[in-house]
Structures are given as C-alpha cells and as structure tokens.
Design an enzyme around this catalytic site. Structure first.
Site, PDB file in Angstrom:
ATOM      1  N   ARG A 179       0.860  -1.183   0.000  1.00 50.78           N
ATOM      2  CA  ARG A 179       0.000   0.000   0.000  1.00 50.78           C
ATOM      3  C   ARG A 179       0.896   1.232   0.000  1.00 50.78           C
ATOM      4  O   ARG A 179       2.035   1.192   0.478  1.00 50.78           O
ATOM      5  CB  ARG A 179      -0.902   0.020   1.225  1.00 50.78           C
ATOM      6  CG  ARG A 179      -1.869  -1.153   1.343  1.00 50.78           C
ATOM      7  CD  ARG A 179      -2.701  -0.999   2.607  1.00 50.78           C
ATOM      8  NE  ARG A 179      -3.699  -2.066   2.752  1.00 50.78           N
ATOM      9  CZ  ARG A 179      -3.504  -3.180   3.449  1.00 50.78           C
ATOM     10  NH1 ARG A 179      -2.342  -3.375   4.056  1.00 50.78           N
ATOM     11  NH2 ARG A 179      -4.461  -4.099   3.540  1.00 50.78           N
ATOM     12  N   HIS A 183      -2.015   2.331  -6.134  1.00 50.41           N
ATOM     13  CA  HIS A 183      -2.872   1.185  -5.820  1.00 50.41           C
ATOM     14  C   HIS A 183      -3.101   0.310  -7.054  1.00 50.41           C
ATOM     15  O   HIS A 183      -3.408  -0.876  -6.919  1.00 50.41           O
ATOM     16  CB  HIS A 183      -4.201   1.664  -5.243  1.00 50.41           C
ATOM     17  CG  HIS A 183      -4.684   0.805  -4.112  1.00 50.41           C
ATOM     18  ND1 HIS A 183      -4.014   0.699  -2.907  1.00 50.41           N
ATOM     19  CD2 HIS A 183      -5.760  -0.021  -4.004  1.00 50.41           C
ATOM     20  CE1 HIS A 183      -4.667  -0.138  -2.115  1.00 50.41           C
ATOM     21  NE2 HIS A 183      -5.719  -0.589  -2.760  1.00 50.41           N
ATOM     22  N   TYR A 193     -10.157 -10.272  -6.789  1.00 47.41           N
ATOM     23  CA  TYR A 193      -9.155 -10.573  -7.799  1.00 47.41           C
ATOM     24  C   TYR A 193      -9.486 -11.839  -8.573  1.00 47.41           C
ATOM     25  O   TYR A 193      -8.930 -12.080  -9.641  1.00 47.41           O
ATOM     26  CB  TYR A 193      -7.769 -10.676  -7.160  1.00 47.41           C
ATOM     27  CG  TYR A 193      -7.335  -9.358  -6.564  1.00 47.41           C
ATOM     28  CD1 TYR A 193      -6.926  -8.312  -7.389  1.00 47.41           C
ATOM     29  CD2 TYR A 193      -7.392  -9.131  -5.203  1.00 47.41           C
ATOM     30  CE1 TYR A 193      -6.567  -7.091  -6.851  1.00 47.41           C
ATOM     31  CE2 TYR A 193      -7.035  -7.910  -4.659  1.00 47.41           C
ATOM     32  CZ  TYR A 193      -6.627  -6.896  -5.493  1.00 47.41           C
ATOM     33  OH  TYR A 193      -6.279  -5.677  -4.970  1.00 47.41           O
ATOM     34  N   HIS A 195      -4.724  -8.769   3.734  1.00 46.67           N
ATOM     35  CA  HIS A 195      -6.170  -8.617   3.897  1.00 46.67           C
ATOM     36  C   HIS A 195      -6.640  -9.385   5.126  1.00 46.67           C
ATOM     37  O   HIS A 195      -6.275 -10.555   5.316  1.00 46.67           O
ATOM     38  CB  HIS A 195      -6.916  -9.150   2.670  1.00 46.67           C
ATOM     39  CG  HIS A 195      -6.832  -8.255   1.484  1.00 46.67           C
ATOM     40  ND1 HIS A 195      -7.107  -8.684   0.197  1.00 46.67           N
ATOM     41  CD2 HIS A 195      -6.505  -6.936   1.371  1.00 46.67           C
ATOM     42  CE1 HIS A 195      -6.958  -7.681  -0.639  1.00 46.67           C
ATOM     43  NE2 HIS A 195      -6.596  -6.611   0.049  1.00 46.67           N
ATOM     44  N   LYS A 237      -2.800  -2.004   7.574  1.00 42.85           N
ATOM     45  CA  LYS A 237      -4.040  -1.539   8.184  1.00 42.85           C
ATOM     46  C   LYS A 237      -4.272  -2.248   9.514  1.00 42.85           C
ATOM     47  O   LYS A 237      -3.943  -3.417   9.670  1.00 42.85           O
ATOM     48  CB  LYS A 237      -5.229  -1.805   7.240  1.00 42.85           C
ATOM     49  CG  LYS A 237      -5.310  -0.842   6.068  1.00 42.85           C
ATOM     50  CD  LYS A 237      -6.588  -1.056   5.285  1.00 42.85           C
ATOM     51  CE  LYS A 237      -6.743  -0.022   4.172  1.00 42.85           C
ATOM     52  NZ  LYS A 237      -8.003  -0.222   3.420  1.00 42.85           N
ATOM     53  N   ARG A 284      -0.549  -2.287  -6.891  1.00 43.68           N
ATOM     54  CA  ARG A 284      -0.921  -3.308  -5.889  1.00 43.68           C
ATOM     55  C   ARG A 284      -1.939  -4.276  -6.481  1.00 43.68           C
ATOM     56  O   ARG A 284      -1.830  -5.492  -6.312  1.00 43.68           O
ATOM     57  CB  ARG A 284      -1.476  -2.624  -4.641  1.00 43.68           C
ATOM     58  CG  ARG A 284      -1.972  -3.563  -3.544  1.00 43.68           C
ATOM     59  CD  ARG A 284      -2.295  -2.747  -2.285  1.00 43.68           C
ATOM     60  NE  ARG A 284      -3.158  -3.427  -1.356  1.00 43.68           N
ATOM     61  CZ  ARG A 284      -2.735  -4.250  -0.394  1.00 43.68           C
ATOM     62  NH1 ARG A 284      -1.446  -4.492  -0.281  1.00 43.68           N
ATOM     63  NH2 ARG A 284      -3.589  -4.821   0.431  1.00 43.68           N
TER      64      ARG A 284
END
Length: 342
Positions: free
Chosen positions: A163, A266, A301, A292, A194, A269
């Site tokens: 990120r 992004h 994806y 994630h 995150k 990514r």
C-alpha cells in the site's frame, strides 16, 4: 456587497463537541490512519450541516432524516459508492454515541445507499507492468537521484504489492521506532499495514537491485537529524516523501514509459495481486501477501483472473472470435490435415 453563502459541504465554523470527541477517539484510541480521520471529519461536517439545516441536534437525528439526506445526495449526482462511504462514517459515529449512552439506537443502521455495480480493481497487464517496472529514463532526461528513487519505488509497489502508506512508512534502517524496513540480506519487506498489523513480504531480485542502487545515491542526499530523515524514500531536502508526491511522480513515470493509462500506486498493488493469482491460483497466499483481514476482500481478484481467462478464450477459441461488432464471427474453415490421405 453581499457575501456568498458557504458551499454545502463546507466545514462548520463551530464543530459540535460530540464530533470533536469522536474524532479524537478514532484518532487516538482506534489509531486510524490520518487520511481516514480526514475523511471522517469531512463526512461528519456534512452530517452536522444537514442536522442544523433540519433544526435537529445530532442526538435527535432520525431514520427519516437520513433517508432524505441520502436522496438529496443521490439527486446531486453523488455516486452510490460515495454515499455508502459517507453512511459508513455516520454509522460509526452513532455506534459510538450509543456506547456513550447518548442515543437509544443507531438511526443509520438500516439506511442503505443506492445500489451500484461493484467495480473491478484496475490492474495493468503483465506486459504493461513489466514495461513500467523496467523503464529507465535517459540520463539526459532527468536527475539521476530522482530516477533511482522512482525506479525503486515502482519496483517495490509492483514487486511486493505494498500500500502507498506502507511504502511511505519504510525507514532506511530497522529500529524499534520504524514502521517498516527492508531486510536486504533476507530479501523481505517488513511493513505495518491496516489495523497496525505487521506482515513480511518477499522482495524480488530486480527490486533488491534497484534498492541497492537507490541506497547508494540516497546517502548523498540524506541529512542526519532532519525531520523524516530516517525514511527510506526522501525528497531532495532530506525529508520523508508524502503519498501525494509519489502519486504525481508515478503518474509522470507511467506517461514517460509510454503506457496509455496513467498509473497510480494502488493500481500496481492490484496488478501484483492479479498476476500472482493468475500464475498460482492460490487465493489464500494472495490474501497473506496483501495483508487482507478477510478473504472476501481478496476474492475481487478472482473476477480479474476470470476476466484474464475470458480474454484468452476470446482470442484463442474458434467459437469465440469477435467480429468487431459485439457478436461472434463464424469460426474459420477447418484446414485439412496435411498428413491425412488425399
């Protein structure tokens, strides 16, 4: 001369104390990213402006008020996704008010935004991504400091799927205070993602080579003791690069490399995730690499992967050849087998 009224989304001059307390809560206790706090601030200013216009206190806002405000945002052209994000911020605010005993229930709980199709993540093709990552500007076209830095940034974004915040947070050396760093010997990037969750991502050989080249040049620009001087990626003043600066530089680099689509961080990514999934088919591994929390996020994806397979089918299968008019052309005539008897 009559002064013009403030725009509808302008921040109120006197922010409601409850909004101020909540923003302090998400910033200090929940430790949300600065960008997220800024978005919450803007959304709660909208909520406060709507409540004042309706003549109600924030603690007296009802379900009917919120439905009307959603309809107004939609009629002004706000996208369903944008409204959903605003409602998410409002919902969190009222959840907090409920825990504080200031409202009996959450009026946002059952309010929904207009439905919209969920867009696919934008990703480059493998050829485009490699073209960008391997691009080297001519020596006469720019500063070698910027070229080495920008090439390394591109390699890490695409090669590791970082990120933008994780990339910006990297320090040149590992330390107890570092949010992230790269282990050159081990070939790993250690980042803080995150939710303040740490993870390690492999760094490929091209990215490590770019990193070594950048570190050699970086030492000429580093200024010991400068604010942000510990950062891996610094500007020409020795301070840490900002996400916006990287976005601008990457867009310029993608144009210089001859890509038709301007590239943002992004997108690299997304490209990383899509290409790893296309090659491996291992959704769990992609989830781990991206950091994630939920496999549901990573499943976006799989749609990109199916899109890739559909293109291959369309290009290769005789019953799927496009006629250029939205339909399918007739299959080409079957050639006789040259080895079959005449």
């Amino acid at each position: 001369m009559t002064s013009l009224p403030p725009p509808p989304d302008a921040a109120p001059e006197d922010t409601d104390p409850l909004v101020t307390r909540y923003l302090a809560y998400v910033r200090v206790e929940k430790r949300l990213a600065q960008r997220t706090v800024e978005l919450y601030t803007a959304d709660l200013h909208k909520l406060q402006a709507n409540a004042r216009k309706a003549g109600v206190a924030l603690t007296d806002v009802k379900h009917t008020h919120l439905r009307r405000w959603v309809a107004q945002m939609h009629s002004r052209g706000r996208s369903g996704r944008g409204i959903a994000l605003i409602l998410s911020g409002w919902r969190g605010f009222y959840t907090w008010l409920g825990r504080e005993g200031l409202v009996p229930g959450n009026p946002v709980q059952d309010v929904r935004s207009p439905k919209v199709a969920k867009p696919l993540p934008k990703a480059l093709s493998v050829d485009e991504a490699v073209q960008l990552a391997s691009f080297e500007a001519e020596a006469s076209a720019g500063d070698p400091f910027l070229e080495a830095r920008d090439q390394c940034i591109t390699e890490l974004l695409y090669g590791c799927g970082l990120r933008i915040g994780e990339l910006v947070g990297l320090d040149a050396q590992a330390s107890a205070k570092a949010r992230g760093w790269i282990d050159l010997d081990g070939g790993d990037a250690h980042v803080l993602g995150k939710g303040e969750k740490r993870r390690s991502v492999p760094v490929g050989a091209p990215a490590l080579q770019s990193l070594q080249k950048w570190l050699a040049i970086r030492s000429l620009w580093a200024r010991p003791g400068a604010p942000g001087g510990e950062a891996l990626f610094i500007n020409q003043h020795g301070g840490r690069l900002t996400p916006q600066h990287i976005r601008v530089r990457l867009k310029q680099r993608s144009q210089q490399a001859g890509l038709a689509t301007p590239v943002h961080p992004h997108m690299l990514r997304h490209s990383f995730a899509s290409h790893v999934l296309q090659s491996s088919g291992d959704l769990r591994a992609v989830q781990e690499l991206l950091g994630h929390a939920s496999i549901t996020t990573t499943q976006a994806y799989t749609r990109l992967d199916f899109q890739h397979l559909a293109k291959i089918y369309d290009a290769a299968h005789p019953r799927a050849i496009s006629d250029g008019a939205g339909g399918k052309a007739e299959a080409p005539p079957v050639l006789s087998n040259p080895r079959s008897p005449k």
